[in-house]
Design a protein around this motif. Structure first.
Motif, PDB file in Angstrom:
ATOM      1  N   PHE A   1      -5.117 -42.806 -48.642  1.00  0.00           N
ATOM      2  CA  PHE A   1      -4.660 -42.906 -47.260  1.00  0.00           C
ATOM      3  C   PHE A   1      -5.295 -44.071 -46.497  1.00  0.00           C
ATOM      4  N   LEU A   2      -6.291 -44.718 -47.105  1.00  0.00           N
ATOM      5  CA  LEU A   2      -6.887 -45.908 -46.492  1.00  0.00           C
ATOM      6  C   LEU A   2      -6.244 -47.183 -47.019  1.00  0.00           C
ATOM      7  N   SER A   3      -5.730 -47.138 -48.245  1.00  0.00           N
ATOM      8  CA  SER A   3      -5.189 -48.347 -48.872  1.00  0.00           C
ATOM      9  C   SER A   3      -3.676 -48.475 -48.721  1.00  0.00           C
ATOM     10  N   SER A   4      -3.026 -47.498 -48.096  1.00  0.00           N
ATOM     11  CA  SER A   4      -1.563 -47.521 -47.994  1.00  0.00           C
ATOM     12  C   SER A   4      -1.096 -48.185 -46.700  1.00  0.00           C
ATOM     13  N   CYS A   5       0.181 -48.487 -46.653  1.00  0.00           N
ATOM     14  CA  CYS A   5       0.846 -49.011 -45.446  1.00  0.00           C
ATOM     15  C   CYS A   5       0.211 -50.295 -44.933  1.00  0.00           C
ATOM     16  N   ILE A   6      -0.063 -51.209 -45.818  1.00  0.00           N
ATOM     17  CA  ILE A   6      -0.599 -52.517 -45.432  1.00  0.00           C
ATOM     18  C   ILE A   6       0.474 -53.556 -45.722  1.00  0.00           C
ATOM     19  N   GLY A   7       0.700 -54.447 -44.766  1.00  0.00           N
ATOM     20  CA  GLY A   7       1.757 -55.444 -44.903  1.00  0.00           C
ATOM     21  C   GLY A   7       2.904 -55.159 -43.947  1.00  0.00           C
ATOM     22  N   ILE A   8       4.064 -55.728 -44.231  1.00  0.00           N
ATOM     23  CA  ILE A   8       5.230 -55.599 -43.350  1.00  0.00           C
ATOM     24  C   ILE A   8       5.821 -54.186 -43.442  1.00  0.00           C
ATOM     25  N   VAL A   9       6.037 -53.568 -42.276  1.00  0.00           N
ATOM     26  CA  VAL A   9       6.723 -52.283 -42.192  1.00  0.00           C
ATOM     27  C   VAL A   9       7.911 -52.455 -41.257  1.00  0.00           C
ATOM     28  N   ASP A  10       9.097 -52.189 -41.772  1.00  0.00           N
ATOM     29  CA  ASP A  10      10.322 -52.330 -40.985  1.00  0.00           C
ATOM     30  C   ASP A  10      10.593 -51.061 -40.181  1.00  0.00           C
ATOM     31  N   ARG A  11      11.114 -51.241 -38.990  1.00  0.00           N
ATOM     32  CA  ARG A  11      11.436 -50.106 -38.127  1.00  0.00           C
ATOM     33  C   ARG A  11      12.339 -49.098 -38.831  1.00  0.00           C
ATOM     34  N   ALA A  12      13.280 -49.585 -39.654  1.00  0.00           N
ATOM     35  CA  ALA A  12      14.254 -48.714 -40.317  1.00  0.00           C
ATOM     36  C   ALA A  12      13.752 -48.138 -41.637  1.00  0.00           C
ATOM     37  N   ASP A  13      12.549 -48.516 -42.061  1.00  0.00           N
ATOM     38  CA  ASP A  13      12.006 -48.061 -43.340  1.00  0.00           C
ATOM     39  C   ASP A  13      11.303 -46.710 -43.135  1.00  0.00           C
ATOM     40  N   SER A  14      12.045 -45.643 -43.310  1.00  0.00           N
ATOM     41  CA  SER A  14      11.513 -44.307 -43.037  1.00  0.00           C
ATOM     42  C   SER A  14      10.403 -43.921 -44.015  1.00  0.00           C
ATOM     43  N   VAL A  15      10.481 -44.412 -45.257  1.00  0.00           N
ATOM     44  CA  VAL A  15       9.473 -44.079 -46.258  1.00  0.00           C
ATOM     45  C   VAL A  15       8.117 -44.670 -45.863  1.00  0.00           C
ATOM     46  N   SER A  16       8.113 -45.963 -45.517  1.00  0.00           N
ATOM     47  CA  SER A  16       6.856 -46.618 -45.136  1.00  0.00           C
ATOM     48  C   SER A  16       6.299 -46.049 -43.835  1.00  0.00           C
ATOM     49  N   ARG A  17       7.179 -45.731 -42.914  1.00  0.00           N
ATOM     50  CA  ARG A  17       6.717 -45.176 -41.640  1.00  0.00           C
ATOM     51  C   ARG A  17       6.137 -43.777 -41.831  1.00  0.00           C
ATOM     52  N   ASN A  18       6.689 -43.023 -42.760  1.00  0.00           N
ATOM     53  CA  ASN A  18       6.121 -41.698 -43.033  1.00  0.00           C
ATOM     54  C   ASN A  18       4.755 -41.823 -43.701  1.00  0.00           C
ATOM     55  N   LYS A  19       4.588 -42.845 -44.564  1.00  0.00           N
ATOM     56  CA  LYS A  19       3.277 -43.089 -45.168  1.00  0.00           C
ATOM     57  C   LYS A  19       2.257 -43.481 -44.096  1.00  0.00           C
ATOM     58  N   LEU A  20       2.735 -44.207 -43.095  1.00  0.00           N
ATOM     59  CA  LEU A  20       1.866 -44.578 -41.991  1.00  0.00           C
ATOM     60  C   LEU A  20       1.419 -43.327 -41.233  1.00  0.00           C
ATOM     61  N   ARG A  21       2.352 -42.401 -41.025  1.00  0.00           N
ATOM     62  CA  ARG A  21       1.998 -41.145 -40.353  1.00  0.00           C
ATOM     63  C   ARG A  21       1.013 -40.334 -41.204  1.00  0.00           C
ATOM     64  N   GLN A  22       1.184 -40.388 -42.526  1.00  0.00           N
ATOM     65  CA  GLN A  22       0.235 -39.705 -43.398  1.00  0.00           C
ATOM     66  C   GLN A  22      -1.169 -40.295 -43.252  1.00  0.00           C
ATOM     67  N   ALA A  23      -1.234 -41.612 -43.115  1.00  0.00           N
ATOM     68  CA  ALA A  23      -2.528 -42.274 -42.922  1.00  0.00           C
ATOM     69  C   ALA A  23      -3.167 -41.805 -41.618  1.00  0.00           C
ATOM     70  N   PHE A  24      -2.354 -41.701 -40.555  1.00  0.00           N
ATOM     71  CA  PHE A  24      -2.864 -41.202 -39.269  1.00  0.00           C
ATOM     72  C   PHE A  24      -3.331 -39.752 -39.408  1.00  0.00           C
ATOM     73  N   TYR A  25      -2.551 -38.973 -40.138  1.00  0.00           N
ATOM     74  CA  TYR A  25      -2.881 -37.559 -40.334  1.00  0.00           C
ATOM     75  C   TYR A  25      -4.247 -37.431 -40.998  1.00  0.00           C
ATOM     76  N   TYR A  26      -4.447 -38.213 -42.052  1.00  0.00           N
ATOM     77  CA  TYR A  26      -5.726 -38.155 -42.760  1.00  0.00           C
ATOM     78  C   TYR A  26      -6.874 -38.580 -41.842  1.00  0.00           C
ATOM     79  N   LEU A  27      -6.710 -39.700 -41.150  1.00  0.00           N
ATOM     80  CA  LEU A  27      -7.775 -40.232 -40.309  1.00  0.00           C
ATOM     81  C   LEU A  27      -8.187 -39.272 -39.203  1.00  0.00           C
TER      82      LEU A  27
END
Length: 380
Positions: free
Chosen positions: A326-352
């Motif tokens: 959860f620290l190494s994920s979601c780095i780089g370009i994330v598109d507004r329409a990319d639901s998979v990457s945005r959900n991984k970002l939420r997972q990172a927030f959840y963990y933190l």
């Protein structure tokens, strides 16, 4: 300018209202349902914390100058869930009956759903660091397990004679279960538990709402994540003050630094590591105007942290190098329409944010540990 700011404020209020309306509808469901179906188990959170912290060493009771390994952070998951099961059940650890058909009417122990956690009771003898702040459930376990009537027991064989006259170890285990339940039912305990959980949920909601606002204003965001370490100080209070001073300098100097010209927003979390002391986990969100790579930006921000802000005494690490999922994920370009990457970002927030309700290191009076910026490059 005033008109555009007014529109931005209206958008923020609308998004925030809509988000909390959705959260309110989900009230009463399980944690994973209430937080975007993130499905991160408690065991998984502890597992990733173990990767983040590694083995912890503490002074031995016999000789403070020597150290012994404290059990892995992941094992605390077992303790947390053990206490959770004890509180959520009404059965004893063992059903103990006297078998009259046998010689001397000896006691017979029959397993229950809590018998699986019998040997967990032995973990209470472990020493833990002074700056170790476990969940209220784990803390309750240590508090009860270290009482005189439990501390010297060997929770290995349920039928062995107890150190207390006339009892077997299974009976002592049952007494421990009952003491944990009684303590957990008090108003004081429930308030402490709720306070810690509410703080984690509040921070998680704040992070998700914030990034939702950023994606409303930007089609794409370049995500940069790094850990920024502080110079080592023996005095913990001085290190906390130093952390706050560095964060304030970063915030004050950003307007005059081209490195942050394209920053749309950022999140910070004050963390503690038993080897490094206090440090910041930063997540920077650069606008789609930025033409730099995440690797280059990480290096530039890290160098800025080390040289001007900490006078050469600090350090940094690119989170892409971390073994923590959860620290190494979601780095780089994330598109507004990319639901998979945005959900991984939420997972990172959840963990933190959620890991703090299970385990936290550092002083209890470190103050605010989580924060966010504004929603435009000029105001963050």
């Amino acid at each position: 300018m005033r008109y555009s700011r007014l529109i931005a404020d209206m958008l923020r209020r609308y998004i925030k209202t809509r988000y909390f309306e959705q959260m309110k509808k989900k009230k009463g469901r399980s944690a994973k349902d209430s937080h975007s179906n993130l499905e991160i188990s408690i065991g998984k959170i502890f597992q990733e914390m173990n990767r983040e912290h590694g083995p912890i060493f503490v002074p031995t009771e016999e000789n403070p100058d020597q150290v012994e390994p404290f059990f892995p952070v992941s094992l605390l998951s077992t303790i947390h869930q053990t206490v959770e099961r004890m509180i959520g059940s009404k059965v004893p650890g063992f059903k103990i009956e006297r078998e009259m058909q046998k010689n001397n009417g000896e006691l017979v122990c029959k397993a229950t759903e809590l018998s699986l956690y019998f040997r967990t009771a032995s973990y209470g003898r472990k020493t833990h660091p002074a700056n170790f702040q476990p969940s209220e459930l784990i803390n309750l376990f240590f508090e009860i397990a270290k009482k005189d009537e439990f501390l010297d027991e060997e929770f290995r064989n349920k039928n062995f004679p107890s150190r207390q006259s006339g009892k077997i170890v299974a009976e002592i285990y049952n007494e421990m279960v009952e003491q944990i339940r009684r303590s957990a039912s008090t108003r004081e305990f429930k308030q402490k538990l709720q306070k810690r959980v509410r703080a984690s949920i509040k921070n998680f909601n704040s992070a998700v709402t914030y990034v939702t606002e950023l994606f409303t204003l930007h089609k794409k965001l370049l995500v940069v994540r790094l850990n920024c370490y502080l110079p080592s100080l023996s005095d913990e209070a001085a290190m906390i003050k130093q952390a706050k001073d560095c964060l304030r300098k970063l915030s004050n100097n950003k307007r005059n630094n081209l490195l942050f010209a394209d920053v749309a927003g950022f999140l910070w979390k004050l963390e503690y590591h038993h080897k490094h002391g206090y440090y910041f986990h930063f997540i920077f969100f650069y606008s789609d105007d930025c033409d730099e790579s995440s690797v280059d930006l990480t290096h530039q921000i890290g160098q800025y942290w080390v040289t001007p802000l900490t006078k050469g005494g600090g350090g940094y690490r690119n989170c892409e190098e971390s073994s923590n999922e959860f620290l190494s994920s979601c780095i780089g370009i994330v598109d507004r329409a990319d639901s998979v990457s945005r959900n991984k970002l939420r997972q990172a927030f959840y963990y933190l944010t959620m890991k703090d309700q299970y385990l936290r290191f550092g002083a209890g009076d470190a103050g605010k540990r989580f924060g966010r910026g504004g929603v435009t490059g000029g105001e963050w």
